[in-house]
Design a protein around this motif. Structure first.
Motif, PDB file in Angstrom:
ATOM      1  N   ASN A   8      41.806  33.645  43.580  1.00 19.14           N
ATOM      2  CA  ASN A   8      41.958  33.939  42.378  1.00 19.14           C
ATOM      3  C   ASN A   8      43.393  35.687  42.903  1.00 19.14           C
ATOM      4  O   ASN A   8      44.230  34.740  42.193  1.00 19.14           O
ATOM      5  CB  ASN A   8      41.917  34.333  41.279  1.00 19.14           C
ATOM      6  N   GLY A  37      42.754  40.240  31.911  1.00 25.66           N
ATOM      7  CA  GLY A  37      41.695  39.972  32.823  1.00 25.66           C
ATOM      8  C   GLY A  37      40.190  40.027  32.622  1.00 25.66           C
ATOM      9  O   GLY A  37      39.514  39.555  33.116  1.00 25.66           O
ATOM     10  N   ASN A  38      39.584  40.841  31.413  1.00 26.70           N
ATOM     11  CA  ASN A  38      38.804  41.403  31.255  1.00 26.70           C
ATOM     12  C   ASN A  38      37.964  40.074  30.263  1.00 26.70           C
ATOM     13  O   ASN A  38      36.608  39.938  30.519  1.00 26.70           O
ATOM     14  CB  ASN A  38      38.377  42.275  30.019  1.00 26.70           C
ATOM     15  N   GLY A  40      39.014  37.105  32.388  1.00 26.37           N
ATOM     16  CA  GLY A  40      38.415  35.841  33.351  1.00 26.37           C
ATOM     17  C   GLY A  40      40.057  35.832  33.939  1.00 26.37           C
ATOM     18  O   GLY A  40      39.696  34.866  34.210  1.00 26.37           O
ATOM     19  N   HIS A 151      42.200  46.817  37.668  1.00 25.65           N
ATOM     20  CA  HIS A 151      40.727  46.160  37.570  1.00 25.65           C
ATOM     21  C   HIS A 151      40.992  43.665  39.246  1.00 25.65           C
ATOM     22  O   HIS A 151      42.301  43.909  39.153  1.00 25.65           O
ATOM     23  CB  HIS A 151      41.830  45.098  36.379  1.00 25.65           C
ATOM     24  N   GLU A 152      39.640  43.807  39.136  1.00 21.00           N
ATOM     25  CA  GLU A 152      39.836  42.640  39.832  1.00 21.00           C
ATOM     26  C   GLU A 152      40.471  41.335  39.853  1.00 21.00           C
ATOM     27  O   GLU A 152      41.368  40.459  40.383  1.00 21.00           O
ATOM     28  CB  GLU A 152      39.062  42.014  40.620  1.00 21.00           C
ATOM     29  N   ASN A 153      41.491  40.956  38.201  1.00 19.09           N
ATOM     30  CA  ASN A 153      41.696  40.038  38.256  1.00 19.09           C
ATOM     31  C   ASN A 153      43.078  40.331  37.741  1.00 19.09           C
ATOM     32  O   ASN A 153      43.262  39.122  36.707  1.00 19.09           O
ATOM     33  CB  ASN A 153      41.216  39.786  36.349  1.00 19.09           C
TER      34      ASN A 153
HETATM   35  C1  LIG Z   1      37.197  38.872  36.409  1.00 17.10           C
HETATM   36  O1  LIG Z   1      37.347  37.106  36.278  1.00 17.10           O
HETATM   37  C2  LIG Z   1      35.987  36.443  36.449  1.00 17.10           C
HETATM   38  C3  LIG Z   1      36.284  35.212  36.059  1.00 17.10           C
HETATM   39  O2  LIG Z   1      37.218  34.806  37.149  1.00 17.10           O
HETATM   40  C4  LIG Z   1      35.178  37.592  35.725  1.00 17.10           C
HETATM   41  O3  LIG Z   1      33.185  36.480  35.600  1.00 17.10           O
HETATM   42  C5  LIG Z   1      34.888  38.721  36.339  1.00 17.10           C
HETATM   43  O4  LIG Z   1      34.172  39.303  34.777  1.00 17.10           O
HETATM   44  C6  LIG Z   1      36.216  39.427  35.985  1.00 17.10           C
HETATM   45  N1  LIG Z   1      36.278  40.488  35.663  1.00 17.10           N
HETATM   46  C7  LIG Z   1      36.334  41.762  35.193  1.00 17.10           C
HETATM   47  C8  LIG Z   1      35.892  43.059  35.564  1.00 17.10           C
HETATM   48  O5  LIG Z   1      36.438  41.345  33.751  1.00 17.10           O
END
Ligand SMILES: *[C@@H]1O[C@H](CO)[C@@H](O)[C@H](O)[C@H]1NC(C)=O
Ligand SMILES: Cc1cc2nc3c(=O)[nH]c(=O)nc-3n(C[C@H](O)[C@H](O)[C@H](O)COP(=O)(O)OP(=O)(O)OC[C@H]3O[C@@H](n4cnc5c(N)ncnc54)[C@H](O)[C@@H]3O)c2cc1C
Length: 489
Positions: A8, A37-38, A40, A151-153
Protein backbone atom coordinates in the motif's frame (compact mmCIF):
# COMPACT_ATOMS: atom_id res chain seq x y z
CA UNK A 1 9.15 -5.54 -9.03
CA UNK A 2 10.44 -4.15 -5.75
CA UNK A 3 8.40 -4.78 -2.64
CA UNK A 4 7.45 -1.11 -2.32
CA UNK A 5 5.52 -1.38 -5.57
CA UNK A 6 3.32 -4.11 -4.24
CA UNK A 7 2.56 -2.63 -0.84
CA UNK A 8 0.00 0.00 0.00
CA UNK A 9 2.85 2.36 0.77
CA UNK A 10 4.13 1.83 -2.74
CA UNK A 11 0.72 2.61 -4.15
CA UNK A 12 0.65 5.79 -2.11
CA UNK A 13 4.20 6.94 -2.84
CA UNK A 14 4.56 5.93 -6.46
CA UNK A 15 1.04 5.90 -7.84
CA UNK A 16 -0.55 8.46 -5.49
CA UNK A 17 -3.42 6.09 -4.80
CA UNK A 18 -5.01 5.39 -1.44
CA UNK A 19 -8.35 4.56 0.11
CA UNK A 20 -8.48 8.04 1.63
CA UNK A 21 -6.89 11.30 0.50
CA UNK A 22 -6.98 14.04 3.15
CA UNK A 23 -6.33 17.71 2.39
CA UNK A 24 -4.83 19.61 5.33
CA UNK A 25 -2.66 18.23 8.15
CA UNK A 26 -4.13 20.53 10.78
CA UNK A 27 -6.08 19.58 13.89
CA UNK A 28 -8.71 17.54 12.10
CA UNK A 29 -6.66 16.18 9.21
CA UNK A 30 -3.98 14.60 11.42
CA UNK A 31 -6.53 13.11 13.83
CA UNK A 32 -8.68 11.50 11.17
CA UNK A 33 -5.60 10.26 9.25
CA UNK A 34 -4.38 8.38 12.32
CA UNK A 35 -7.87 7.14 13.23
CA UNK A 36 -8.43 5.68 9.75
CA UNK A 37 -4.86 4.39 9.54
CA UNK A 38 -5.42 2.52 12.80
CA UNK A 39 -8.36 0.77 11.13
CA UNK A 40 -6.03 -0.48 8.42
CA UNK A 41 -7.07 2.08 5.81
CA UNK A 42 -4.45 3.34 3.41
CA UNK A 43 -4.22 7.14 3.80
CA UNK A 44 -2.51 9.99 1.95
CA UNK A 45 -2.34 13.23 3.94
CA UNK A 46 -1.55 16.42 1.99
CA UNK A 47 -0.32 19.57 3.75
CA UNK A 48 0.72 22.79 2.06
CA UNK A 49 3.41 23.59 4.63
CA UNK A 50 5.01 21.12 7.01
CA UNK A 51 6.84 23.92 8.84
CA UNK A 52 5.71 24.31 12.44
CA UNK A 53 2.80 26.77 12.23
CA UNK A 54 2.95 30.01 14.20
CA UNK A 55 -0.67 31.00 14.80
CA UNK A 56 -2.89 32.48 17.50
CA UNK A 57 -5.58 29.78 17.18
CA UNK A 58 -6.19 26.39 18.79
CA UNK A 59 -4.31 26.84 22.05
CA UNK A 60 -6.76 25.68 24.70
CA UNK A 61 -8.16 22.17 24.55
CA UNK A 62 -11.27 21.53 26.65
CA UNK A 63 -11.52 18.35 28.80
CA UNK A 64 -13.98 16.91 26.27
CA UNK A 65 -11.24 17.31 23.64
CA UNK A 66 -8.61 15.69 25.83
CA UNK A 67 -10.97 12.70 26.26
CA UNK A 68 -11.45 12.40 22.51
CA UNK A 69 -7.70 12.65 21.95
CA UNK A 70 -7.30 9.76 24.38
CA UNK A 71 -9.86 7.68 22.45
CA UNK A 72 -7.87 8.31 19.29
CA UNK A 73 -4.72 7.06 21.02
CA UNK A 74 -3.14 10.49 20.61
CA UNK A 75 -3.09 11.68 24.21
CA UNK A 76 0.71 11.65 24.34
CA UNK A 77 0.74 14.50 21.78
CA UNK A 78 0.12 16.69 24.84
CA UNK A 79 3.43 15.57 26.34
CA UNK A 80 6.76 17.35 25.87
CA UNK A 81 5.24 20.55 24.53
CA UNK A 82 5.33 22.44 27.84
CA UNK A 83 1.53 22.22 28.00
CA UNK A 84 -0.30 23.76 30.97
CA UNK A 85 -3.08 22.01 32.89
CA UNK A 86 -6.42 23.82 32.87
CA UNK A 87 -8.86 23.22 35.75
CA UNK A 88 -11.55 25.68 34.76
CA UNK A 89 -12.23 29.37 34.27
CA UNK A 90 -11.77 32.58 36.19
CA UNK A 91 -14.35 35.18 35.24
CA UNK A 92 -13.62 38.80 36.06
CA UNK A 93 -16.78 40.88 35.70
CA UNK A 94 -16.20 44.59 36.20
CA UNK A 95 -13.36 43.71 38.59
CA UNK A 96 -15.31 41.06 40.53
CA UNK A 97 -13.65 37.65 40.34
CA UNK A 98 -15.42 34.29 40.20
CA UNK A 99 -13.85 30.87 39.83
CA UNK A 100 -15.76 28.29 37.84
CA UNK A 101 -13.96 24.93 37.94
CA UNK A 102 -14.77 22.05 35.61
CA UNK A 103 -17.30 19.88 37.43
CA UNK A 104 -16.04 16.78 39.22
CA UNK A 105 -18.98 14.49 38.75
CA UNK A 106 -20.60 15.53 35.51
CA UNK A 107 -22.07 12.91 33.25
CA UNK A 108 -22.54 13.26 29.51
CA UNK A 109 -26.27 13.80 30.03
CA UNK A 110 -25.75 16.57 32.59
CA UNK A 111 -26.93 14.62 35.64
CA UNK A 112 -24.94 14.07 38.78
CA UNK A 113 -22.94 10.92 39.24
CA UNK A 114 -24.27 9.02 42.20
CA UNK A 115 -22.40 6.22 43.87
CA UNK A 116 -23.68 3.03 42.29
CA UNK A 117 -20.68 0.76 42.42
CA UNK A 118 -22.41 -2.27 40.95
CA UNK A 119 -23.83 -0.77 37.77
CA UNK A 120 -22.07 -0.92 34.42
CA UNK A 121 -22.12 2.81 34.31
CA UNK A 122 -19.50 3.08 37.00
CA UNK A 123 -17.09 0.50 35.70
CA UNK A 124 -13.86 2.08 34.62
CA UNK A 125 -15.21 5.54 35.31
CA UNK A 126 -12.56 7.86 36.65
CA UNK A 127 -13.70 10.10 39.47
CA UNK A 128 -10.99 12.67 38.85
CA UNK A 129 -11.88 16.24 37.96
CA UNK A 130 -11.67 16.71 34.21
CA UNK A 131 -8.68 18.68 32.94
CA UNK A 132 -8.04 20.71 29.84
CA UNK A 133 -4.69 21.68 28.38
CA UNK A 134 -3.29 24.86 26.90
CA UNK A 135 -0.17 25.03 24.76
CA UNK A 136 1.57 26.58 21.77
CA UNK A 137 -0.56 25.60 18.79
CA UNK A 138 2.48 24.96 16.57
CA UNK A 139 4.10 22.55 19.01
CA UNK A 140 0.89 20.55 19.35
CA UNK A 141 0.42 20.41 15.57
CA UNK A 142 4.03 19.25 15.33
CA UNK A 143 3.25 16.31 17.63
CA UNK A 144 0.09 15.40 15.73
CA UNK A 145 1.92 15.48 12.40
CA UNK A 146 4.71 13.35 13.78
CA UNK A 147 2.13 10.71 14.75
CA UNK A 148 0.72 10.74 11.24
CA UNK A 149 4.18 10.54 9.64
CA UNK A 150 5.24 7.63 11.84
CA UNK A 151 2.09 5.68 11.00
CA UNK A 152 2.73 2.79 8.61
CA UNK A 153 -0.65 3.29 6.91
CA UNK A 154 -0.34 7.04 6.41
CA UNK A 155 1.84 8.87 3.90
CA UNK A 156 2.27 12.59 4.47
CA UNK A 157 3.13 14.71 1.43
CA UNK A 158 3.94 18.41 1.41
CA UNK A 159 1.56 19.53 -1.32
CA UNK A 160 -0.93 22.30 -1.81
CA UNK A 161 -4.27 21.07 -3.16
CA UNK A 162 -5.51 23.23 -6.00
CA UNK A 163 -8.53 21.50 -7.49
CA UNK A 164 -10.83 18.53 -7.07
CA UNK A 165 -10.64 15.72 -9.59
CA UNK A 166 -14.16 14.77 -10.72
CA UNK A 167 -15.34 11.83 -12.74
CA UNK A 168 -16.29 12.89 -16.25
CA UNK A 169 -19.52 10.86 -16.20
CA UNK A 170 -20.86 11.15 -12.67
CA UNK A 171 -20.28 13.98 -10.26
CA UNK A 172 -18.11 11.68 -8.21
CA UNK A 173 -15.00 13.15 -6.56
CA UNK A 174 -12.00 10.97 -7.39
CA UNK A 175 -9.27 12.88 -5.59
CA UNK A 176 -7.41 16.18 -5.81
CA UNK A 177 -4.90 17.93 -7.94
CA UNK A 178 -2.08 19.46 -5.94
CA UNK A 179 1.04 21.44 -6.45
CA UNK A 180 4.09 19.52 -5.20
CA UNK A 181 7.29 21.56 -5.18
CA UNK A 182 5.81 23.79 -7.85
CA UNK A 183 4.62 20.96 -10.10
CA UNK A 184 1.05 19.82 -10.55
CA UNK A 185 0.27 16.28 -9.57
CA UNK A 186 -2.83 14.21 -8.82
CA UNK A 187 -3.78 12.11 -5.81
CA UNK A 188 -6.60 9.57 -5.98
CA UNK A 189 -8.75 8.11 -3.21
CA UNK A 190 -12.02 6.20 -2.82
CA UNK A 191 -12.80 8.97 -0.40
CA UNK A 192 -11.46 12.55 -0.32
CA UNK A 193 -11.60 14.40 3.00
CA UNK A 194 -11.29 18.18 2.88
CA UNK A 195 -9.95 19.65 6.13
CA UNK A 196 -8.27 22.81 4.88
CA UNK A 197 -9.44 25.07 7.68
CA UNK A 198 -11.32 28.35 8.13
CA UNK A 199 -10.49 29.83 4.72
CA UNK A 200 -11.30 26.59 2.87
CA UNK A 201 -10.61 26.77 -0.81
CA UNK A 202 -13.15 24.06 -1.64
CA UNK A 203 -16.11 25.00 0.56
CA UNK A 204 -17.79 27.25 -2.00
CA UNK A 205 -18.19 24.37 -4.45
CA UNK A 206 -20.59 22.67 -2.03
CA UNK A 207 -22.49 25.43 -0.29
CA UNK A 208 -23.60 28.93 -1.13
CA UNK A 209 -23.63 30.49 2.36
CA UNK A 210 -20.48 32.18 3.61
CA UNK A 211 -18.99 32.28 7.11
CA UNK A 212 -20.16 35.32 9.07
CA UNK A 213 -17.54 37.15 11.12
CA UNK A 214 -18.74 40.08 13.24
CA UNK A 215 -15.49 40.51 15.13
CA UNK A 216 -11.84 39.59 15.22
CA UNK A 217 -9.61 38.28 17.96
CA UNK A 218 -6.36 40.23 18.26
CA UNK A 219 -3.60 38.19 19.85
CA UNK A 220 -0.66 39.17 22.03
CA UNK A 221 1.90 36.93 23.71
CA UNK A 222 2.68 38.04 27.27
CA UNK A 223 5.91 37.05 28.97
CA UNK A 224 5.81 35.95 32.63
CA UNK A 225 2.33 37.38 33.09
CA UNK A 226 0.93 37.23 36.64
CA UNK A 227 -2.44 35.59 36.13
CA UNK A 228 -4.90 36.06 39.00
CA UNK A 229 -5.60 32.32 38.96
CA UNK A 230 -2.91 30.08 37.44
CA UNK A 231 -4.11 26.97 35.58
CA UNK A 232 -7.37 28.63 34.61
CA UNK A 233 -8.66 30.33 31.50
CA UNK A 234 -9.44 33.98 32.24
CA UNK A 235 -12.36 35.91 30.81
CA UNK A 236 -12.34 39.64 31.49
CA UNK A 237 -15.74 41.29 31.06
CA UNK A 238 -16.46 44.97 31.26
CA UNK A 239 -18.23 47.54 29.14
CA UNK A 240 -16.61 46.32 25.92
CA UNK A 241 -16.15 42.96 24.21
CA UNK A 242 -14.51 40.08 26.14
CA UNK A 243 -10.77 39.57 26.64
CA UNK A 244 -9.26 36.12 27.22
CA UNK A 245 -6.01 35.14 28.92
CA UNK A 246 -4.50 31.70 29.28
CA UNK A 247 -1.02 30.42 29.84
CA UNK A 248 0.36 28.51 26.84
CA UNK A 249 3.81 27.68 28.23
CA UNK A 250 5.87 28.05 31.39
CA UNK A 251 6.64 31.67 30.53
CA UNK A 252 4.11 32.55 27.85
CA UNK A 253 0.51 33.70 28.21
CA UNK A 254 -1.86 34.31 25.33
CA UNK A 255 -4.11 37.36 25.38
CA UNK A 256 -6.99 37.42 22.90
CA UNK A 257 -8.92 40.67 22.65
CA UNK A 258 -12.21 40.61 20.80
CA UNK A 259 -12.74 43.71 18.66
CA UNK A 260 -16.08 44.01 16.86
CA UNK A 261 -15.92 45.18 13.24
CA UNK A 262 -16.13 48.95 12.80
CA UNK A 263 -15.59 49.67 16.48
CA UNK A 264 -15.10 53.47 16.67
CA UNK A 265 -12.38 53.32 19.35
CA UNK A 266 -10.30 50.99 17.13
CA UNK A 267 -10.68 53.11 13.99
CA UNK A 268 -7.51 54.47 12.40
CA UNK A 269 -8.46 58.03 13.34
CA UNK A 270 -8.71 57.02 17.01
CA UNK A 271 -5.26 55.45 17.08
CA UNK A 272 -6.12 52.09 15.50
CA UNK A 273 -6.11 48.73 17.25
CA UNK A 274 -2.99 49.57 19.29
CA UNK A 275 -4.68 52.72 20.54
CA UNK A 276 -7.80 50.76 21.47
CA UNK A 277 -5.78 48.13 23.34
CA UNK A 278 -3.84 50.79 25.23
CA UNK A 279 -6.61 53.27 25.98
CA UNK A 280 -9.76 51.20 26.24
CA UNK A 281 -8.78 47.60 27.06
CA UNK A 282 -5.74 48.15 29.32
CA UNK A 283 -7.60 50.10 32.06
CA UNK A 284 -10.17 47.28 32.43
CA UNK A 285 -7.56 44.57 33.08
CA UNK A 286 -6.59 43.19 36.50
CA UNK A 287 -3.63 45.19 37.92
CA UNK A 288 -1.35 42.13 37.96
CA UNK A 289 -1.67 41.72 34.19
CA UNK A 290 -1.10 45.31 33.15
CA UNK A 291 2.73 45.37 33.11
CA UNK A 292 3.12 42.28 30.90
CA UNK A 293 0.23 43.36 28.68
CA UNK A 294 1.85 46.76 28.16
CA UNK A 295 5.25 45.19 27.45
CA UNK A 296 3.70 42.85 24.87
CA UNK A 297 1.88 45.77 23.31
CA UNK A 298 5.22 47.53 22.86
CA UNK A 299 7.17 44.51 21.65
CA UNK A 300 4.97 41.83 20.14
CA UNK A 301 3.58 42.11 16.66
CA UNK A 302 -0.19 42.37 16.63
CA UNK A 303 -1.98 39.56 14.88
CA UNK A 304 -5.64 38.94 14.24
CA UNK A 305 -8.05 36.24 13.11
CA UNK A 306 -11.71 36.52 12.12
CA UNK A 307 -14.18 35.02 14.61
CA UNK A 308 -16.43 33.11 12.24
CA UNK A 309 -19.81 31.48 12.46
CA UNK A 310 -20.64 28.72 9.98
CA UNK A 311 -23.42 26.21 10.77
CA UNK A 312 -22.78 22.56 9.84
CA UNK A 313 -24.26 20.95 6.72
CA UNK A 314 -24.65 17.32 5.70
CA UNK A 315 -22.03 16.05 3.27
CA UNK A 316 -23.91 15.01 0.17
CA UNK A 317 -21.23 14.90 -2.54
CA UNK A 318 -20.30 11.35 -3.57
CA UNK A 319 -16.69 10.63 -2.77
CA UNK A 320 -16.12 13.72 -0.62
CA UNK A 321 -16.36 14.72 3.02
CA UNK A 322 -15.81 18.25 4.37
CA UNK A 323 -14.77 18.43 8.01
CA UNK A 324 -13.29 20.74 10.62
CA UNK A 325 -13.46 24.50 10.15
CA UNK A 326 -14.11 23.96 6.46
CA UNK A 327 -17.54 22.58 7.40
CA UNK A 328 -18.49 24.15 10.73
CA UNK A 329 -17.24 27.10 12.81
CA UNK A 330 -18.28 28.93 15.97
CA UNK A 331 -16.88 31.90 17.91
CA UNK A 332 -13.59 30.88 19.60
CA UNK A 333 -14.63 32.52 22.89
CA UNK A 334 -15.27 29.11 24.47
CA UNK A 335 -12.29 27.34 22.86
CA UNK A 336 -14.43 24.62 21.30
CA UNK A 337 -13.05 24.13 17.78
CA UNK A 338 -10.46 21.44 18.51
CA UNK A 339 -12.85 19.60 20.83
CA UNK A 340 -15.36 19.46 17.98
CA UNK A 341 -12.65 18.30 15.54
CA UNK A 342 -11.35 15.46 17.73
CA UNK A 343 -14.83 14.24 18.60
CA UNK A 344 -15.79 14.33 14.93
CA UNK A 345 -12.73 12.22 14.15
CA UNK A 346 -13.79 9.67 16.78
CA UNK A 347 -17.40 9.53 15.54
CA UNK A 348 -16.58 9.45 11.84
CA UNK A 349 -14.04 6.66 12.18
CA UNK A 350 -16.64 4.64 14.10
CA UNK A 351 -19.27 5.20 11.42
CA UNK A 352 -16.87 4.36 8.59
CA UNK A 353 -15.19 1.41 10.29
CA UNK A 354 -14.25 -1.45 7.93
CA UNK A 355 -16.81 -3.67 9.69
CA UNK A 356 -19.61 -1.27 8.70
CA UNK A 357 -18.21 0.07 5.43
CA UNK A 358 -15.81 -2.50 3.96
CA UNK A 359 -15.20 -0.47 0.80
CA UNK A 360 -15.06 3.31 0.94
CA UNK A 361 -15.99 3.56 -2.75
CA UNK A 362 -19.46 2.29 -1.80
CA UNK A 363 -20.78 5.87 -2.03
CA UNK A 364 -24.40 5.04 -1.24
CA UNK A 365 -23.39 3.51 2.06
CA UNK A 366 -20.88 6.27 2.84
CA UNK A 367 -23.48 8.98 2.19
CA UNK A 368 -25.96 7.16 4.40
CA UNK A 369 -23.35 7.12 7.17
CA UNK A 370 -22.70 10.84 6.60
CA UNK A 371 -26.34 11.57 7.28
CA UNK A 372 -26.07 9.64 10.53
CA UNK A 373 -22.86 11.56 11.28
CA UNK A 374 -24.59 14.94 10.76
CA UNK A 375 -27.25 14.19 13.37
CA UNK A 376 -25.26 12.12 15.82
CA UNK A 377 -22.46 14.68 16.23
CA UNK A 378 -24.99 17.24 17.45
CA UNK A 379 -25.12 15.93 21.00
CA UNK A 380 -21.73 17.55 21.49
CA UNK A 381 -21.29 19.99 18.63
CA UNK A 382 -24.64 21.78 18.75
CA UNK A 383 -23.97 22.44 22.42
CA UNK A 384 -20.54 23.90 21.69
CA UNK A 385 -21.74 25.86 18.65
CA UNK A 386 -24.80 27.40 20.29
CA UNK A 387 -23.07 28.08 23.60
CA UNK A 388 -20.17 29.89 21.93
CA UNK A 389 -22.44 32.19 19.93
CA UNK A 390 -24.94 32.80 22.74
CA UNK A 391 -22.24 33.55 25.31
CA UNK A 392 -20.52 35.88 22.87
CA UNK A 393 -23.78 37.80 22.38
CA UNK A 394 -24.09 38.22 26.14
CA UNK A 395 -20.42 38.90 26.83
CA UNK A 396 -20.09 41.50 24.07
CA UNK A 397 -23.40 43.10 25.12
CA UNK A 398 -23.95 46.37 23.31
CA UNK A 399 -27.50 47.23 24.37
CA UNK A 400 -29.42 47.51 27.63
CA UNK A 401 -31.25 44.17 27.25
CA UNK A 402 -28.09 42.21 26.51
CA UNK A 403 -26.35 43.95 29.40
CA UNK A 404 -29.19 42.83 31.68
CA UNK A 405 -28.70 39.27 30.42
CA UNK A 406 -24.95 39.56 30.94
CA UNK A 407 -25.45 40.67 34.53
CA UNK A 408 -27.96 37.86 35.01
CA UNK A 409 -25.47 35.35 33.63
CA UNK A 410 -22.75 36.41 36.07
CA UNK A 411 -25.28 36.42 38.92
CA UNK A 412 -26.40 32.93 37.91
CA UNK A 413 -22.80 31.65 38.08
CA UNK A 414 -22.49 33.21 41.52
CA UNK A 415 -25.33 30.98 42.74
CA UNK A 416 -22.85 28.09 42.45
CA UNK A 417 -23.73 24.40 42.47
CA UNK A 418 -25.48 23.23 39.33
CA UNK A 419 -25.68 26.84 38.08
CA UNK A 420 -21.90 26.60 37.57
CA UNK A 421 -21.41 22.87 36.98
CA UNK A 422 -24.00 22.77 34.20
CA UNK A 423 -22.75 25.67 32.07
CA UNK A 424 -19.03 24.88 32.50
CA UNK A 425 -19.69 21.17 31.90
CA UNK A 426 -21.33 22.12 28.60
CA UNK A 427 -18.50 24.48 27.73
CA UNK A 428 -15.87 21.87 28.57
CA UNK A 429 -17.41 19.37 26.17
CA UNK A 430 -18.28 17.06 29.07
CA UNK A 431 -22.07 17.38 29.12
CA UNK A 432 -23.44 16.45 25.71
CA UNK A 433 -27.13 17.20 25.83
CA UNK A 434 -28.55 20.22 24.01
CA UNK A 435 -31.53 20.26 26.36
CA UNK A 436 -29.25 20.99 29.32
CA UNK A 437 -27.97 24.05 27.47
CA UNK A 438 -31.50 25.15 26.66
CA UNK A 439 -32.49 24.78 30.31
CA UNK A 440 -29.57 26.84 31.65
CA UNK A 441 -29.98 29.52 29.00
CA UNK A 442 -33.57 30.20 29.99
CA UNK A 443 -32.78 29.89 33.67
CA UNK A 444 -30.21 32.67 33.10
CA UNK A 445 -32.79 34.74 31.21
CA UNK A 446 -35.36 34.43 33.99
CA UNK A 447 -32.76 35.13 36.66
CA UNK A 448 -31.61 38.17 34.68
CA UNK A 449 -35.17 39.48 34.62
CA UNK A 450 -35.50 38.91 38.36
CA UNK A 451 -32.31 40.89 39.03
CA UNK A 452 -33.34 43.54 36.52
CA UNK A 453 -36.66 44.16 38.27
CA UNK A 454 -35.55 43.83 41.90
CA UNK A 455 -32.39 45.93 41.54
CA UNK A 456 -34.49 48.99 40.71
CA UNK A 457 -35.99 51.35 43.25
CA UNK A 458 -39.57 50.65 44.27
CA UNK A 459 -40.80 53.45 42.08
CA UNK A 460 -39.10 52.12 38.98
CA UNK A 461 -40.04 48.49 39.51
CA UNK A 462 -43.30 48.54 37.52
CA UNK A 463 -41.50 50.09 34.54
CA UNK A 464 -38.73 47.52 34.82
CA UNK A 465 -41.33 44.76 34.94
CA UNK A 466 -42.71 45.97 31.63
CA UNK A 467 -39.25 46.38 30.13
CA UNK A 468 -38.38 42.85 31.18
CA UNK A 469 -40.55 41.58 28.35
CA UNK A 470 -37.91 43.10 26.08
CA UNK A 471 -35.16 41.28 27.96
CA UNK A 472 -36.95 37.97 27.54
CA UNK A 473 -37.60 38.73 23.90
CA UNK A 474 -33.90 39.49 23.43
CA UNK A 475 -32.97 36.14 24.95
CA UNK A 476 -35.22 34.45 22.38
CA UNK A 477 -33.72 36.50 19.56
CA UNK A 478 -30.27 35.29 20.65
CA UNK A 479 -31.02 31.59 21.06
CA UNK A 480 -33.68 30.59 18.54
CA UNK A 481 -31.85 31.41 15.30
CA UNK A 482 -28.93 29.37 16.68
CA UNK A 483 -31.22 26.45 17.51
CA UNK A 484 -32.79 26.59 14.05
CA UNK A 485 -29.40 26.65 12.36
CA UNK A 486 -28.66 23.35 14.07
CA UNK A 487 -31.93 21.82 12.89
CA UNK A 488 -31.03 22.29 9.22
CA UNK A 489 -29.95 19.22 7.29
C1 LIG B 1 -2.04 -0.85 9.01
O1 LIG B 1 -2.93 -1.54 8.17
C2 LIG B 1 -2.86 -2.96 8.25
C3 LIG B 1 -3.83 -3.53 7.22
O2 LIG B 1 -3.55 -3.02 5.95
C4 LIG B 1 -3.20 -3.41 9.64
O3 LIG B 1 -3.08 -4.82 9.73
C5 LIG B 1 -2.28 -2.73 10.63
O4 LIG B 1 -2.66 -3.04 11.94
C6 LIG B 1 -2.31 -1.22 10.45
N1 LIG B 1 -1.27 -0.61 11.28
C7 LIG B 1 -1.54 0.10 12.37
C8 LIG B 1 -0.37 0.67 13.09
O5 LIG B 1 -2.67 0.31 12.77
C1 LIG C 1 -8.61 33.35 17.13
C2 LIG C 1 -8.97 31.90 17.28
C3 LIG C 1 -8.66 31.23 18.45
C4 LIG C 1 -9.00 29.88 18.60
N1 LIG C 1 -8.72 29.27 19.79
C5 LIG C 1 -9.11 28.00 19.98
C6 LIG C 1 -8.88 27.36 21.24
O1 LIG C 1 -8.29 27.92 22.15
N2 LIG C 1 -9.31 26.08 21.39
C7 LIG C 1 -9.94 25.40 20.37
O2 LIG C 1 -10.31 24.25 20.56
N3 LIG C 1 -10.15 25.98 19.18
C8 LIG C 1 -9.76 27.26 18.95
N4 LIG C 1 -9.97 27.84 17.74
C9 LIG C 1 -10.57 27.04 16.66
C10 LIG C 1 -9.54 26.04 16.11
O3 LIG C 1 -8.35 26.69 15.81
C11 LIG C 1 -10.09 25.35 14.87
O4 LIG C 1 -11.40 24.90 15.11
C12 LIG C 1 -9.24 24.17 14.44
O5 LIG C 1 -7.91 24.55 14.22
C13 LIG C 1 -9.85 23.57 13.18
O6 LIG C 1 -9.05 22.53 12.69
P1 LIG C 1 -8.95 22.23 11.13
O7 LIG C 1 -8.15 21.00 11.02
O8 LIG C 1 -10.30 22.27 10.53
O9 LIG C 1 -8.17 23.49 10.53
P2 LIG C 1 -6.66 23.88 10.74
O10 LIG C 1 -6.18 23.43 12.05
O11 LIG C 1 -6.58 25.34 10.44
O12 LIG C 1 -5.87 23.06 9.64
C14 LIG C 1 -6.00 23.29 8.26
C15 LIG C 1 -4.73 22.79 7.60
O13 LIG C 1 -4.93 22.74 6.18
C16 LIG C 1 -3.77 23.23 5.54
N5 LIG C 1 -4.20 23.65 4.21
C17 LIG C 1 -4.97 24.72 3.89
N6 LIG C 1 -5.19 24.77 2.57
C18 LIG C 1 -4.52 23.71 2.03
C19 LIG C 1 -4.38 23.23 0.68
N7 LIG C 1 -4.95 23.85 -0.35
N8 LIG C 1 -3.63 22.12 0.47
C20 LIG C 1 -3.04 21.49 1.52
N9 LIG C 1 -3.16 21.90 2.80
C21 LIG C 1 -3.89 23.00 3.05
C22 LIG C 1 -3.28 24.33 6.45
O14 LIG C 1 -1.92 24.62 6.23
C23 LIG C 1 -3.54 23.71 7.83
O15 LIG C 1 -2.44 22.94 8.26
C24 LIG C 1 -9.64 29.19 17.55
C25 LIG C 1 -9.94 29.86 16.37
C26 LIG C 1 -9.63 31.21 16.23
C27 LIG C 1 -9.98 31.91 14.95
Amino acid sequence: MSTINRTNEGRRRLHHEAEVVIVGAGILGCAIAVALGNQGRSVILLEKSLKEPDRIVGELLQPGGVQALEKLGLRDCLEEIDAIKVYGYDIIYHGEELRIPYPANAREDGGELVEKPHTDEMRGMKRKRPEGRSFHHGRFIGQLRRKAMQHENVTVVEASATELVRSGFTDHILGVQASVKGELDSFFGDLTIIADGYASKFRKEFRTDLPVAKSKFWGLELVDAKLPMPNHGHVVLGDGAPVLFYQIGTHETRALVDIPNDLPSAAASAGGVKGHLRNVVMPTLPESLKPSFLAALDQDRLRSMPNSWLPPTTNKAPGLIMLGDAMNMRHPLTGGGMTVAFNDAVLLSELLSPETVPMLDDTTLVLKQMKTFHWRRKGLTSVINILAQALYSLFAADDAQLKALQMGCFGYFKLGGNCVDGPVGLLGGIIRRPFVLFYHFFAVALYAIWIYITSASLLKMPLRAIESVGVFWKACVVIFPLVFSELQS
